[in-house]
Design a protein around this motif. Structure first.
Motif, PDB file in Angstrom:
ATOM      1  N   ALA A 139       0.909  -1.187  -0.094  1.00  0.00           N
ATOM      2  CA  ALA A 139       0.024   0.081  -0.032  1.00  0.00           C
ATOM      3  C   ALA A 139       0.838   1.188   0.116  1.00  0.00           C
ATOM      4  CB  ALA A 139      -1.007   0.054   1.213  1.00  0.00           C
ATOM      5  N   GLU A 140       0.220   2.142  -0.898  1.00  0.00           N
ATOM      6  CA  GLU A 140       1.147   3.528  -0.778  1.00  0.00           C
ATOM      7  C   GLU A 140       0.283   4.602  -0.874  1.00  0.00           C
ATOM      8  OE1 GLU A 140       4.351   4.417  -3.641  1.00  0.00           O
ATOM      9  OE2 GLU A 140       3.734   2.903  -4.576  1.00  0.00           O
ATOM     10  N   ASP A 141       0.749   5.680  -0.269  1.00  0.00           N
ATOM     11  CA  ASP A 141      -0.151   6.967  -0.178  1.00  0.00           C
ATOM     12  C   ASP A 141       0.554   8.179  -0.672  1.00  0.00           C
ATOM     13  OD1 ASP A 141      -1.969   8.904  -0.185  1.00  0.00           O
ATOM     14  OD2 ASP A 141      -2.686   8.846   2.102  1.00  0.00           O
ATOM     15  N   LYS A 142       0.408   8.483  -1.981  1.00  0.00           N
ATOM     16  CA  LYS A 142       1.377   9.346  -2.139  1.00  0.00           C
ATOM     17  C   LYS A 142       0.771  10.445  -3.155  1.00  0.00           C
ATOM     18  CE  LYS A 142       4.222   7.642  -5.623  1.00  0.00           C
ATOM     19  NZ  LYS A 142       5.186   6.998  -6.569  1.00  0.00           N
ATOM     20  N   ASN A 143       1.464  11.497  -3.510  1.00  0.00           N
ATOM     21  CA  ASN A 143       1.171  12.546  -4.354  1.00  0.00           C
ATOM     22  C   ASN A 143       0.889  11.891  -5.745  1.00  0.00           C
ATOM     23  OD1 ASN A 143       0.956  14.235  -2.163  1.00  0.00           O
ATOM     24  ND2 ASN A 143       2.827  15.582  -3.229  1.00  0.00           N
ATOM     25  N   THR A 144      -0.196  12.350  -6.484  1.00  0.00           N
ATOM     26  CA  THR A 144      -0.516  11.828  -7.582  1.00  0.00           C
ATOM     27  C   THR A 144      -1.120  13.181  -8.450  1.00  0.00           C
ATOM     28  OG1 THR A 144      -2.534  10.910  -7.249  1.00  0.00           O
ATOM     29  CG2 THR A 144      -0.627   9.316  -7.415  1.00  0.00           C
ATOM     30  N   TYR A 145      -1.027  13.133  -9.666  1.00  0.00           N
ATOM     31  CA  TYR A 145      -1.614  14.390 -10.190  1.00  0.00           C
ATOM     32  C   TYR A 145      -2.893  13.837 -11.363  1.00  0.00           C
ATOM     33  CZ  TYR A 145       2.306  16.253  -8.222  1.00  0.00           C
ATOM     34  OH  TYR A 145       3.230  16.671  -7.232  1.00  0.00           O
ATOM     35  N   ILE A 146      -3.906  14.740 -11.235  1.00  0.00           N
ATOM     36  CA  ILE A 146      -4.806  14.368 -12.237  1.00  0.00           C
ATOM     37  C   ILE A 146      -5.197  15.428 -13.177  1.00  0.00           C
ATOM     38  CG2 ILE A 146      -5.668  12.552 -10.705  1.00  0.00           C
ATOM     39  CD1 ILE A 146      -8.014  14.557  -9.734  1.00  0.00           C
ATOM     40  N   ILE A 147      -6.010  15.040 -14.547  1.00  0.00           N
ATOM     41  CA  ILE A 147      -6.404  16.117 -15.240  1.00  0.00           C
ATOM     42  C   ILE A 147      -7.955  15.429 -15.489  1.00  0.00           C
ATOM     43  CG2 ILE A 147      -4.211  16.856 -16.158  1.00  0.00           C
ATOM     44  CD1 ILE A 147      -4.866  15.328 -18.599  1.00  0.00           C
ATOM     45  N   LYS A 148      -8.716  16.163 -16.373  1.00  0.00           N
ATOM     46  CA  LYS A 148     -10.044  15.649 -16.660  1.00  0.00           C
ATOM     47  C   LYS A 148      -9.903  14.641 -17.908  1.00  0.00           C
ATOM     48  CE  LYS A 148     -13.583  18.666 -17.157  1.00  0.00           C
ATOM     49  NZ  LYS A 148     -14.063  19.858 -17.378  1.00  0.00           N
ATOM     50  N   SER A 149     -10.612  13.479 -17.749  1.00  0.00           N
ATOM     51  CA  SER A 149     -10.368  12.631 -18.830  1.00  0.00           C
ATOM     52  C   SER A 149     -10.624  13.070 -20.243  1.00  0.00           C
ATOM     53  CB  SER A 149     -11.156  11.337 -18.444  1.00  0.00           C
ATOM     54  OG  SER A 149     -10.611  10.678 -17.299  1.00  0.00           O
ATOM     55  N   ASP A 150     -11.796  13.834 -20.471  1.00  0.00           N
ATOM     56  CA  ASP A 150     -11.853  14.303 -21.749  1.00  0.00           C
ATOM     57  C   ASP A 150     -10.713  15.189 -22.330  1.00  0.00           C
ATOM     58  OD1 ASP A 150     -12.101  16.579 -20.133  1.00  0.00           O
ATOM     59  OD2 ASP A 150     -14.115  17.167 -20.722  1.00  0.00           O
ATOM     60  N   LEU A 151      -9.886  15.810 -21.473  1.00  0.00           N
ATOM     61  CA  LEU A 151      -8.837  16.545 -22.077  1.00  0.00           C
ATOM     62  C   LEU A 151      -7.873  15.439 -22.398  1.00  0.00           C
ATOM     63  CD1 LEU A 151      -7.266  19.465 -22.646  1.00  0.00           C
ATOM     64  CD2 LEU A 151      -6.590  19.357 -20.349  1.00  0.00           C
ATOM     65  N   ALA A 152      -7.638  14.551 -21.623  1.00  0.00           N
ATOM     66  CA  ALA A 152      -6.544  13.532 -21.752  1.00  0.00           C
ATOM     67  C   ALA A 152      -6.814  12.758 -22.928  1.00  0.00           C
ATOM     68  CB  ALA A 152      -6.447  12.596 -20.557  1.00  0.00           C
TER      69      ALA A 152
END
Length: 307
Positions: A139-152
């Motif tokens: 198990a990890e709890d780390k910073n991740t980065y998200i964008i909107k899926s429609d833009l991706a």
């Protein structure tokens, strides 16, 4: 556990004498049958002041109680700056840590590139203070980065490097993110995103709203956040590894380990062996989104896991 959770020092006048009991609970963990007591002084289990840390502390505490070990909880205590002196003094004896953040924030060192490297590095850093590590979890709890899926999908963005395809990138994050390598500074200095600007948005909720509205392009979230499994958002691969691995690892007072012996270590390691990031994401959702208590979701999971 992540660095921005624990970056600011909590100015609490009573910290030196540790008025920590006011922040935590007692040793009662519900109505389960009591195991045969192992006796001895209660083991003081602590947590940081965010959801998954409290859940993890409850999981380990209840697993120990199920094996007959007496436990006292000191939960929701705040940052490493507040907790570490008491951990090193032995007033706090057990805390579920996060390896990368413990190294970078707790000791101001650059973390290794793998979970095993971090484990060995952190063990050496803790050793002079009489604190030892047991096995780390998947198990990890780390910073991740998200964008909107429609833009991706529209722009073909799967990694942080792919953000170069955009004319303009706006990251929203807490103020310390702007100067931290695992966050916006890494976007600028490591990923060389000359198209990126930073916007301070202190609270997580408003950051999500800004992302939803399109006012910003990308935000940092915890890897155990339900948003990372939401099809409306795409988690960007950290292809240049600006964020260290953050595997959960129990940090335990060495005197407690020596006194309690192999059975104690085995009980803790059995829990760590079954913890995954997906499990922690689900447990966090039950607390943060569904309003359940950390102690209750911990109890349910331990029962399901046969622990």
């Amino acid at each position: 556990m992540r660095w921005f959770r624990n970056a600011s020092v909590v100015a609490v006048a009573v910290a030196a004498t540790l008025g920590l009991a006011a922040c935590g609970g007692g040793s009662d963990s519900g109505d389960k049958p009591a195991a045969q007591s192992k006796g001895g002084a209660p083991i003081v289990v602590a947590s940081f002041n965010f959801t998954d840390s409290q859940i993890l502390a409850e999981i380990y505490a209840q697993a120990l109680e199920a094996k007959g070990y007496p436990v006292t909880r000191k939960l929701n205590l705040g940052s490493r700056e507040l907790i570490y002196p008491s951990l090193k003094s032995g007033e706090l004896q057990f805390i579920p840590e996060y390896q990368g953040a413990a190294i970078t924030t707790g000791f101001g060192k650059e973390a290794g590139k793998t979970a095993q490297e971090e484990h060995e590095q952190l063990a050496k850093l803790f050793e002079p203070s009489g604190v030892a590590l047991l096995n780390f979890a998947a198990a990890e709890d780390k910073n991740t980065y998200i964008i909107k899926s429609d833009l991706a999908k529209e722009k073909g963005i799967a990694s942080i490097s792919d953000l170069k395809k955009l004319d303009k990138v706006v990251m929203a994050g807490p103020p310390e993110c702007e100067k931290r390598l695992p966050c916006f500074l890494g976007f600028k200095d490591v990923y060389k995103l000359t198209n990126a600007t930073f916007q301070t948005v202190q609270e997580a909720g408003p950051r999500v709203e800004q992302l939803k509205s399109g006012a910003v392009t990308v935000i940092p979230v915890d890897s155990v956040s339900p948003l990372t499994g939401d099809p409306n958002y795409t988690v960007l691969k950290d292809d240049l590894n600006i964020v260290p691995t953050e595997n959960v690892v129990p940090a335990v007072n060495k005197k407690v380990l020596d006194e309690r012996g192999a059975d104690f270590a085995n009980a803790v390691n059995a829990v760590s062996a079954k913890l995954t990031t997906d499990i922690m994401r689900d447990l966090n959702k039950r607390v943060d989104s569904d309003g359940e208590k950390a102690a209750d979701v911990a109890k349910d999971w331990l029962a399901q896991a046969g622990l």
